[in-house]
Scaffold this active site. Structure first.
Site, PDB file in Angstrom:
ATOM      1  N   LYS A  55       0.818  -1.197   0.000  1.00  0.00           N
ATOM      2  CA  LYS A  55       0.000   0.000   0.000  1.00  0.00           C
ATOM      3  C   LYS A  55       0.860   1.259   0.000  1.00  0.00           C
ATOM      4  O   LYS A  55       0.391   2.355  -0.315  1.00  0.00           O
ATOM      5  CB  LYS A  55      -0.866   0.015   1.266  1.00  0.00           C
ATOM      6  CG  LYS A  55      -1.720  -1.221   1.438  1.00  0.00           C
ATOM      7  CD  LYS A  55      -2.364  -1.208   2.834  1.00  0.00           C
ATOM      8  CE  LYS A  55      -2.843  -2.592   3.187  1.00  0.00           C
ATOM      9  NZ  LYS A  55      -3.211  -2.686   4.626  1.00  0.00           N
ATOM     10  N   GLU A 111       7.623   2.361  -6.213  1.00  0.00           N
ATOM     11  CA  GLU A 111       7.747   1.927  -4.817  1.00  0.00           C
ATOM     12  C   GLU A 111       7.767   3.121  -3.873  1.00  0.00           C
ATOM     13  O   GLU A 111       8.113   4.230  -4.278  1.00  0.00           O
ATOM     14  CB  GLU A 111       9.083   1.165  -4.658  1.00  0.00           C
ATOM     15  CG  GLU A 111       8.940  -0.341  -4.566  1.00  0.00           C
ATOM     16  CD  GLU A 111       8.415  -0.809  -3.212  1.00  0.00           C
ATOM     17  OE1 GLU A 111       7.648  -0.093  -2.564  1.00  0.00           O
ATOM     18  OE2 GLU A 111       8.805  -1.918  -2.803  1.00  0.00           O
ATOM     19  N   ASP A 112       7.454   2.884  -2.622  1.00  0.00           N
ATOM     20  CA  ASP A 112       7.540   3.950  -1.620  1.00  0.00           C
ATOM     21  C   ASP A 112       8.982   4.133  -1.159  1.00  0.00           C
ATOM     22  O   ASP A 112       9.516   5.235  -1.147  1.00  0.00           O
ATOM     23  CB  ASP A 112       6.620   3.677  -0.422  1.00  0.00           C
ATOM     24  CG  ASP A 112       6.792   2.285   0.189  1.00  0.00           C
ATOM     25  OD1 ASP A 112       7.579   1.472  -0.346  1.00  0.00           O
ATOM     26  OD2 ASP A 112       6.129   2.004   1.205  1.00  0.00           O
ATOM     27  N   ASP A 115      14.664  -0.337   0.890  1.00  0.00           N
ATOM     28  CA  ASP A 115      15.347  -0.513   2.168  1.00  0.00           C
ATOM     29  C   ASP A 115      16.435  -1.579   1.984  1.00  0.00           C
ATOM     30  O   ASP A 115      17.531  -1.269   1.520  1.00  0.00           O
ATOM     31  CB  ASP A 115      14.272  -0.907   3.195  1.00  0.00           C
ATOM     32  CG  ASP A 115      14.767  -0.928   4.626  1.00  0.00           C
ATOM     33  OD1 ASP A 115      15.552  -0.052   4.996  1.00  0.00           O
ATOM     34  OD2 ASP A 115      14.354  -1.825   5.381  1.00  0.00           O
ATOM     35  N   ASP A 171       3.905   3.426   6.528  1.00  0.00           N
ATOM     36  CA  ASP A 171       3.255   3.123   7.807  1.00  0.00           C
ATOM     37  C   ASP A 171       4.217   2.544   8.822  1.00  0.00           C
ATOM     38  O   ASP A 171       5.332   2.129   8.493  1.00  0.00           O
ATOM     39  CB  ASP A 171       2.158   2.074   7.580  1.00  0.00           C
ATOM     40  CG  ASP A 171       2.763   0.692   7.327  1.00  0.00           C
ATOM     41  OD1 ASP A 171       3.642   0.580   6.423  1.00  0.00           O
ATOM     42  OD2 ASP A 171       2.413  -0.273   8.036  1.00  0.00           O
TER      43      ASP A 171
HETATM   44  P1  IMP Z   1      12.913  -3.910   1.375  1.00  0.00           P
HETATM   45  O1  IMP Z   1      12.417  -5.139   0.702  1.00  0.00           O
HETATM   46  O2  IMP Z   1      13.672  -4.222   2.635  1.00  0.00           O
HETATM   47  O3  IMP Z   1      13.670  -2.976   0.469  1.00  0.00           O
HETATM   48  O4  IMP Z   1      11.668  -3.165   1.933  1.00  0.00           O
HETATM   49  C1  IMP Z   1      10.877  -2.434   1.198  1.00  0.00           C
HETATM   50  C2  IMP Z   1       9.577  -2.172   1.932  1.00  0.00           C
HETATM   51  O5  IMP Z   1       9.711  -2.095   3.353  1.00  0.00           O
HETATM   52  C3  IMP Z   1       9.097  -0.818   1.512  1.00  0.00           C
HETATM   53  O6  IMP Z   1       8.370  -0.902   0.316  1.00  0.00           O
HETATM   54  C4  IMP Z   1       8.262  -0.391   2.700  1.00  0.00           C
HETATM   55  O7  IMP Z   1       6.944  -0.864   2.539  1.00  0.00           O
HETATM   56  C5  IMP Z   1       8.924  -1.041   3.883  1.00  0.00           C
HETATM   57  N1  IMP Z   1       9.801  -0.082   4.585  1.00  0.00           N
HETATM   58  C6  IMP Z   1      11.147  -0.073   4.637  1.00  0.00           C
HETATM   59  N2  IMP Z   1      11.627   0.946   5.360  1.00  0.00           N
HETATM   60  C7  IMP Z   1      10.549   1.644   5.780  1.00  0.00           C
HETATM   61  C8  IMP Z   1      10.369   2.848   6.570  1.00  0.00           C
HETATM   62  O8  IMP Z   1      11.315   3.523   7.023  1.00  0.00           O
HETATM   63  N3  IMP Z   1       9.082   3.224   6.785  1.00  0.00           N
HETATM   64  C9  IMP Z   1       8.020   2.551   6.296  1.00  0.00           C
HETATM   65  N4  IMP Z   1       8.129   1.436   5.551  1.00  0.00           N
HETATM   66  C10 IMP Z   1       9.391   0.985   5.298  1.00  0.00           C
HETATM   67 MG    MG Z   2       6.524  -0.800  -0.249  1.00  0.00          MG
END
Ligand code: IMP
Ligand code: MG
Length: 185
Positions: A55, A111-112, A115, A171
């Site tokens: 979301k 993407e938002d 990370d 969130d």
């Molecule tokens: P990744 O797979 O670890 O890169 O994570 C990506 C997802 O983790 C993002 O699309 C977010 O939904 C969530 N996420 C990572 N860091 C944050 C943050 O600081 N705040 C909110 N959501 C996060």
């Molecule tokens: Mg995300």
């Protein structure tokens, strides 16, 4: 923060976000046009398929698509790796899949935040395996200090330090998505 007492600080205001989104949209439009894609000279060519990752990307997706000014269609995908925690489990799975066949389509993933990079890697691999003609990636925020997978989004709104951010779609345990700004605790 007035109205939002739990939020300690605003990282990016509504105005900063809107300004940056406009610039990112221009970067994206230019990149496709430089490849000779989606020009007004060939109006019957296939549109860009913009994939919003639910979301968290909802507001970025809404703002970006309105600024792109390219012929596009929209679809959404929801993936999960976290539950309601703030540490990544590493295991990405599809919660809700696309309704669109991406074969031979130019796909832009929205993407938002990137990370660890696991989600973005999973999404790019999925689109590639399904036969997308091209896959470009765009994220509102990039947190490179947390990266586990060596991946970089093609277009980035802002690069942030290792802080957990909320708002503008993002969130913590499903809360604070509706904040119009990006803040942290
Ligand atoms: P990744 O797979 O670890 O890169 O994570 C990506 C997802 O983790 C993002 O699309 C977010 O939904 C969530 N996420 C990572 N860091 C944050 C943050 O600081 N705040 C909110 N959501 C996060
Ligand atoms: Mg995300």
């Amino acid at each position: 923060m007035k109205n939002y007492p739990e939020i300690k600080s605003v990282l990016y205001s509504e105005e900063q976000i809107q300004k940056r989104v406009g610039k990112v949209a221009t970067e994206i439009r230019t990149a496709y046009q430089d490849e000779g894609k989606f020009s007004t000279a060939s109006p019957n060519s296939e549109s860009l398929l913009v994939v919003g990752v639910l979301k968290g990307a909802l507001y970025f997706f809404a703002d970006l698509t309105r600024e792109l000014k390219l012929p596009l269609s929209m679809d959404f995908m929801q993936v999960a790796s976290y539950g309601d925690e703030t540490v990544s489990g590493g295991d990405v799975r599809i919660v809700t899949d696309l309704h669109t066949d991406v074969k031979d389509r130019d796909v832009l993933i929205v993407e938002d935040i990137v990370d660890t990079g696991r989600t973005l890697e999973f999404l790019v691999n999925t689109m590639t395996e399904r036969g997308a003609r091209s896959v470009k990636t765009c994220t509102m925020l990039d947190k490179p200090s947390r990266r586990v997978i060596d991946i970089k989004a093609d277009f980035v709104g802002f690069t942030v330090d290792n802080v957990y951010v909320v708002g503008y779609g993002m969130d913590i345990a499903q809360k604070y998505r509706e904040l119009p700004f990006i803040g942290y605790f």
